[in-house]
Design a protein around this motif. Structure first.
Motif, PDB file in Angstrom:
ATOM      1  N   GLN A 172      43.979  49.589  22.086  1.00 51.49           N
ATOM      2  CA  GLN A 172      43.525  49.049  20.804  1.00 51.49           C
ATOM      3  C   GLN A 172      42.949  47.654  21.006  1.00 51.49           C
ATOM      4  O   GLN A 172      41.894  47.311  20.465  1.00 51.49           O
ATOM      5  CB  GLN A 172      44.696  48.988  19.813  1.00 51.49           C
ATOM      6  N   THR A 173      43.620  46.835  21.795  1.00 54.34           N
ATOM      7  CA  THR A 173      43.155  45.491  22.121  1.00 54.34           C
ATOM      8  C   THR A 173      43.532  45.201  23.567  1.00 54.34           C
ATOM      9  O   THR A 173      44.641  45.555  24.001  1.00 54.34           O
ATOM     10  CB  THR A 173      43.815  44.430  21.218  1.00 54.34           C
ATOM     11  N   CYS A 174      42.623  44.582  24.303  1.00 57.74           N
ATOM     12  CA  CYS A 174      42.906  44.241  25.699  1.00 57.74           C
ATOM     13  C   CYS A 174      43.629  42.907  25.794  1.00 57.74           C
ATOM     14  O   CYS A 174      43.475  42.025  24.944  1.00 57.74           O
ATOM     15  CB  CYS A 174      41.606  44.146  26.496  1.00 57.74           C
ATOM     16  N   ALA A 175      44.388  42.747  26.854  1.00 53.23           N
ATOM     17  CA  ALA A 175      44.907  41.419  27.191  1.00 53.23           C
ATOM     18  C   ALA A 175      43.720  40.499  27.458  1.00 53.23           C
ATOM     19  O   ALA A 175      42.640  40.958  27.864  1.00 53.23           O
ATOM     20  CB  ALA A 175      45.807  41.515  28.417  1.00 53.23           C
ATOM     21  N   PRO A 176      43.859  39.181  27.202  1.00 50.59           N
ATOM     22  CA  PRO A 176      42.728  38.253  27.367  1.00 50.59           C
ATOM     23  C   PRO A 176      42.077  38.386  28.744  1.00 50.59           C
ATOM     24  O   PRO A 176      42.762  38.442  29.762  1.00 50.59           O
ATOM     25  CB  PRO A 176      43.377  36.877  27.184  1.00 50.59           C
ATOM     26  N   GLY A 177      40.739  38.451  28.716  1.00 49.26           N
ATOM     27  CA  GLY A 177      39.966  38.499  29.951  1.00 49.26           C
ATOM     28  C   GLY A 177      39.616  39.890  30.407  1.00 49.26           C
ATOM     29  O   GLY A 177      38.767  40.050  31.283  1.00 49.26           O
ATOM     30  N   PHE A 178      40.260  40.930  29.851  1.00 49.81           N
ATOM     31  CA  PHE A 178      39.994  42.304  30.274  1.00 49.81           C
ATOM     32  C   PHE A 178      38.986  42.966  29.344  1.00 49.81           C
ATOM     33  O   PHE A 178      38.903  42.659  28.160  1.00 49.81           O
ATOM     34  CB  PHE A 178      41.294  43.101  30.338  1.00 49.81           C
ATOM     35  N   LYS A 179      38.242  43.909  29.905  1.00 54.00           N
ATOM     36  CA  LYS A 179      37.114  44.520  29.206  1.00 54.00           C
ATOM     37  C   LYS A 179      37.553  45.769  28.446  1.00 54.00           C
ATOM     38  O   LYS A 179      38.100  46.697  29.052  1.00 54.00           O
ATOM     39  CB  LYS A 179      36.024  44.889  30.214  1.00 54.00           C
ATOM     40  N   GLN A 184      40.706  48.003  32.232  1.00 49.21           N
ATOM     41  CA  GLN A 184      40.976  48.204  33.658  1.00 49.21           C
ATOM     42  C   GLN A 184      40.305  47.120  34.493  1.00 49.21           C
ATOM     43  O   GLN A 184      40.759  46.801  35.596  1.00 49.21           O
ATOM     44  CB  GLN A 184      40.424  49.574  34.119  1.00 49.21           C
ATOM     45  N   GLU A 185      39.190  46.589  33.949  1.00 50.33           N
ATOM     46  CA  GLU A 185      38.403  45.600  34.696  1.00 50.33           C
ATOM     47  C   GLU A 185      38.284  44.323  33.876  1.00 50.33           C
ATOM     48  O   GLU A 185      38.473  44.333  32.654  1.00 50.33           O
ATOM     49  CB  GLU A 185      36.994  46.144  34.957  1.00 50.33           C
ATOM     50  N   CYS A 186      37.911  43.252  34.574  1.00 49.59           N
ATOM     51  CA  CYS A 186      37.676  41.990  33.874  1.00 49.59           C
ATOM     52  C   CYS A 186      36.462  42.136  32.963  1.00 49.59           C
ATOM     53  O   CYS A 186      35.511  42.865  33.279  1.00 49.59           O
ATOM     54  CB  CYS A 186      37.408  40.860  34.868  1.00 49.59           C
ATOM     55  N   GLU A 187      36.507  41.426  31.854  1.00 53.29           N
ATOM     56  CA  GLU A 187      35.307  41.323  31.024  1.00 53.29           C
ATOM     57  C   GLU A 187      34.198  40.696  31.841  1.00 53.29           C
ATOM     58  O   GLU A 187      34.452  39.958  32.802  1.00 53.29           O
ATOM     59  CB  GLU A 187      35.577  40.437  29.796  1.00 53.29           C
ATOM     60  N   ASP A 188      32.940  40.983  31.445  1.00 56.14           N
ATOM     61  CA  ASP A 188      31.821  40.327  32.112  1.00 56.14           C
ATOM     62  C   ASP A 188      32.018  38.821  32.072  1.00 56.14           C
ATOM     63  O   ASP A 188      32.456  38.266  31.038  1.00 56.14           O
ATOM     64  CB  ASP A 188      30.502  40.684  31.414  1.00 56.14           C
ATOM     65  N   TYR A 189      31.673  38.189  33.203  1.00 60.70           N
ATOM     66  CA  TYR A 189      31.735  36.733  33.343  1.00 60.70           C
ATOM     67  C   TYR A 189      33.160  36.198  33.544  1.00 60.70           C
ATOM     68  O   TYR A 189      33.389  34.994  33.446  1.00 60.70           O
ATOM     69  CB  TYR A 189      31.054  36.025  32.162  1.00 60.70           C
ATOM     70  N   PHE A 190      34.135  37.124  33.848  1.00 65.36           N
ATOM     71  CA  PHE A 190      35.479  36.690  34.224  1.00 65.36           C
ATOM     72  C   PHE A 190      35.879  37.389  35.519  1.00 65.36           C
ATOM     73  O   PHE A 190      35.389  38.479  35.837  1.00 65.36           O
ATOM     74  CB  PHE A 190      36.492  37.013  33.111  1.00 65.36           C
ATOM     75  N   TYR A 191      36.798  36.762  36.268  1.00 66.64           N
ATOM     76  CA  TYR A 191      37.258  37.380  37.509  1.00 66.64           C
ATOM     77  C   TYR A 191      38.682  36.907  37.805  1.00 66.64           C
ATOM     78  O   TYR A 191      39.251  36.055  37.102  1.00 66.64           O
ATOM     79  CB  TYR A 191      36.318  37.043  38.670  1.00 66.64           C
ATOM     80  N   GLY A 192      39.274  37.524  38.880  1.00 62.82           N
ATOM     81  CA  GLY A 192      40.624  37.161  39.316  1.00 62.82           C
ATOM     82  C   GLY A 192      41.644  38.191  38.879  1.00 62.82           C
ATOM     83  O   GLY A 192      41.375  39.092  38.079  1.00 62.82           O
ATOM     84  N   GLU A 193      42.865  38.060  39.426  1.00 65.23           N
ATOM     85  CA  GLU A 193      43.912  39.048  39.180  1.00 65.23           C
ATOM     86  C   GLU A 193      44.216  39.183  37.695  1.00 65.23           C
ATOM     87  O   GLU A 193      44.447  40.277  37.181  1.00 65.23           O
ATOM     88  CB  GLU A 193      45.173  38.667  39.959  1.00 65.23           C
ATOM     89  N   GLN A 194      44.244  38.053  37.002  1.00 69.25           N
ATOM     90  CA  GLN A 194      44.527  38.070  35.568  1.00 69.25           C
ATOM     91  C   GLN A 194      43.242  38.003  34.725  1.00 69.25           C
ATOM     92  O   GLN A 194      43.313  37.849  33.506  1.00 69.25           O
ATOM     93  CB  GLN A 194      45.428  36.874  35.206  1.00 69.25           C
ATOM     94  N   CYS A 195      42.102  38.085  35.412  1.00 71.74           N
ATOM     95  CA  CYS A 195      40.804  37.972  34.710  1.00 71.74           C
ATOM     96  C   CYS A 195      40.728  36.680  33.897  1.00 71.74           C
ATOM     97  O   CYS A 195      40.132  36.633  32.810  1.00 71.74           O
ATOM     98  CB  CYS A 195      40.562  39.167  33.788  1.00 71.74           C
ATOM     99  N   SER A 196      41.339  35.628  34.390  1.00 75.04           N
ATOM    100  CA  SER A 196      41.410  34.366  33.647  1.00 75.04           C
ATOM    101  C   SER A 196      40.418  33.322  34.145  1.00 75.04           C
ATOM    102  O   SER A 196      40.265  32.261  33.528  1.00 75.04           O
ATOM    103  CB  SER A 196      42.829  33.792  33.735  1.00 75.04           C
ATOM    104  N   SER A 197      39.741  33.594  35.262  1.00 68.75           N
ATOM    105  CA  SER A 197      38.766  32.635  35.809  1.00 68.75           C
ATOM    106  C   SER A 197      37.370  33.016  35.333  1.00 68.75           C
ATOM    107  O   SER A 197      36.990  34.194  35.382  1.00 68.75           O
ATOM    108  CB  SER A 197      38.796  32.633  37.343  1.00 68.75           C
ATOM    109  N   ARG A 198      36.629  32.023  34.882  1.00 72.24           N
ATOM    110  CA  ARG A 198      35.282  32.280  34.368  1.00 72.24           C
ATOM    111  C   ARG A 198      34.272  32.227  35.507  1.00 72.24           C
ATOM    112  O   ARG A 198      34.346  31.370  36.385  1.00 72.24           O
ATOM    113  CB  ARG A 198      34.907  31.253  33.302  1.00 72.24           C
ATOM    114  N   CYS A 199      33.320  33.164  35.485  1.00 72.54           N
ATOM    115  CA  CYS A 199      32.267  33.173  36.517  1.00 72.54           C
ATOM    116  C   CYS A 199      31.487  31.878  36.471  1.00 72.54           C
ATOM    117  O   CYS A 199      31.356  31.232  35.422  1.00 72.54           O
ATOM    118  CB  CYS A 199      31.292  34.333  36.288  1.00 72.54           C
ATOM    119  N   GLY A 200      30.927  31.520  37.610  1.00 76.72           N
ATOM    120  CA  GLY A 200      30.022  30.375  37.666  1.00 76.72           C
ATOM    121  C   GLY A 200      28.654  30.744  37.107  1.00 76.72           C
ATOM    122  O   GLY A 200      28.492  31.723  36.369  1.00 76.72           O
ATOM    123  N   HIS A 201      27.661  29.977  37.514  1.00 79.72           N
ATOM    124  CA  HIS A 201      26.301  30.131  36.987  1.00 79.72           C
ATOM    125  C   HIS A 201      25.502  31.056  37.908  1.00 79.72           C
ATOM    126  O   HIS A 201      24.780  30.601  38.800  1.00 79.72           O
ATOM    127  CB  HIS A 201      25.648  28.759  36.846  1.00 79.72           C
TER     128      HIS A 201
END
Length: 515
Positions: A172-179, A184-201
């Motif tokens: 119904q709702t993903c944990a923050p950072g997940f798509k 199952q995967e990080c949202e676009d422009y996020f990465y890391g085990e918890q999907c908490s790091s924002r992609c660079g430029h």
């Protein structure tokens, strides 16, 4: 021995008839029925119950699929404890309809292949269970945290540890950072085990690798580092941060992506990134300067715009303007007669403050036409001799000025009280001190006693400075001298004196003088 009553038979008349037709009276000796035996009974006397698993008329119907292999009611065929799984109907002789199974045929099949008819007793499916269900009969929902075919899927990172959808695996709702929807995967422009790091430029706004954060095609201009999160150092820009800024203000840090400068490009350079040298023929700030006429068509200096040598007629070092007193596209035309010997406009040849007197035209190279003179050749000559052409610079006339005008250029009207050639005439005594006509000297109206039109002399029969004295009695009614009042031919008889205004006195015997 008495006869049995109706519906009974036998030795003691104690056996009840069991006829098919309940209205029939069976044979009172044998119990035989013409309509046959009642359902569930057989024999000549209809007193023998059907064998197990048979029922009905003549016990000819076989029991259906009763639960636990029980025999059915020998009359109706009903099963005492219901039907075996997979069967239905009052006598349990009807198989479950397709896509249903179980004791009451009220359970819906849950096969992966929606066209498959499951086992009508067990619910088992050859194609496996429908997504989200498990068990032999496919009626057990997946445990929390699993989903899909045979519950082999593992839920993603749903918000707050909530279970995912057991069929499709969506949260119904993903944990923050997940798509969403599977988390199952990080949202676009996020990465890391918890999907908490924002992609660079990343270049072209691409999303980074959701594990390492690396950009697939490198960094956006202005950024560097493995994850493209480090800005270019000051005074550098571009894909690799290896291009030097070229700003007009050398202290300005250019845009680290584009190289653009708020102060504009350094002299001699252009383009959004200030990396393009000025084209030949242009120079200076943002290449907005246009080279002058350098000798032989050579380009000027791209920073300052100077030519090594100018084409003939052009003024060094920029060769943009004609040399003084020349004009035109090729600087080959000589200026006209400009006021105060000024040089003309080097493009049009126009004089900045107009022409020298006596000249006209846009470039002051045309002499005034005859009978005109001055700065704009718009002043008309006023010569005494109307055929004379005055001086085209000064307006001076050899014949002197036209009557009523004076001055070197004959453009000054006579002062009030004067008139005529060179204003040498003096007006007479005009009424109320009004000036006379400056050309001919006439008054509109004379002062009392003066003679029109010039009002220079007294009217006849008046004399004196103000023409206010009346002439005496002049001979032959002649008018007197308008200055002295003397009569030209003497007095009328009987009058005497210089102005003939004294009556003669006669002595006795002496005649009155006649003159």
């Amino acid at each position: 021995m008495s006869k049995c009553s109706d519906y009974r038979f036998g030795d003691q008349c104690d056996i009840e008839c069991r006829c098919k037709d309940r209205q029939e009276v069976c044979d009172k000796r044998t119990g035989q029925c013409d309509s046959g035996c009642e359902d569930g009974w057989t024999g000549l006397d209809c007193q023998t119950q059907c064998e197990d698993y048979f029922y009905g008329e003549q016990c000819s119907s076989r029991c259906g699929h009763c639960r636990d292999n029980a025999t059915c009611n020998n009359t109706s065929g009903e099963c005492p404890d219901g039907c075996e799984p997979g069967w239905q109907g009052m006598t349990c002789d009807q198989e479950c309809s397709d896509y249903r199974f179980g004791d009451q045929c009220d359970i819906e099949c849950r096969c992966k292949d929606r066209q498959e008819v499951c086992d009508k007793r067990t619910g088992q499916c050859d194609s496996g269970c429908e997504d989200g269900w498990t068990g032999l009969d496919c009626q057990t929902p997946c445990q929390d945290g699993t989903y899909g075919f045979n519950c082999t899927g593992r839920c993603g990172r749903c918000q707050g540890g909530q279970p995912c959808d057991k069929i499709g695996g969506e949260c119904q709702t993903c944990a923050p950072g997940f798509k969403p929807p599977f988390c199952q995967e990080c949202e676009d422009y996020f990465y890391g085990e918890q999907c908490s790091s924002r992609c660079g430029h990343c270049r072209d706004n691409a999303t980074c690798n959701n594990t390492s954060g690396e950009c697939p095609d490198g960094c956006e201009p202005g950024w560097q580092g493995m994850t493209c999160d480090q800005e270019c150092s000051d005074y550098r820009f571009g894909d690799q941060c290896d291009i030097e800024c070229r700003c007009k203000d050398r202290q300005e840090v250019c845009d680290k992506r584009t190289g653009q400068c708020d102060s504009g490009c350094e002299d001699g350079w252009t383009g959004l990134d200030c990396q393009t040298p000025c084209q030949d023929g242009t120079y200076g700030f943002n290449c907005t300067g246009r080279c002058g006429r350098c000798q032989g068509g050579q380009p000027c200096d791209k920073i300052g715009g100077e030519c090594q040598t100018c084409a003939p007629g052009f003024k060094p070092p920029f060769c943009q303007e004609c040399e003084d007193y020349f004009y035109g596209e090729q600087c080959s035309s000589r200026c006209g007669h400009c006021r105060d010997n000024a040089t003309c406009n080097n493009t049009s040849g126009e004089c900045p403050d107009g022409c020298e007197p006596g000249w006209q035209g846009m470039t002051c190279d045309q002499e005034c036409s005859d009978y005109r003179f001055g700065d704009q050749c718009d002043i008309e000559c006023r010569c005494k001799d109307r055929q004379e052409v005055c001086d085209k610079r000064t307006g001076q006339c050899d014949s002197g000025c036209e009557d009523g005008w004076t001055g070197l250029d004959c453009q000054t009207p006579c002062q009030d009280g004067t008139y005529g050639f060179n204003c040498t005439g003096r007006c007479g005594r005009c009424q109320g001190g009004q000036p006379c006509d400056k050309i001919g000297g006439e008054c509109q109206t004379c002062a009392p006693g003066f003679k029109p039109p010039f009002c220079q002399e007294c009217e006849d029969y008046f004399y004196g400075e103000q023409c206010s004295s009346r002439c005496g009695h002049c001979r032959d009614n002649a008018t007197c001298n308008n200055t002295s009042g003397e009569c030209p031919d003497g007095c009328e008889p009987g009058w005497q004196g210089m102005t003939c205004d004294q009556e003669a006195v006669f002595a006795l015997g002496i005649s009155a003088p006649t003159g």
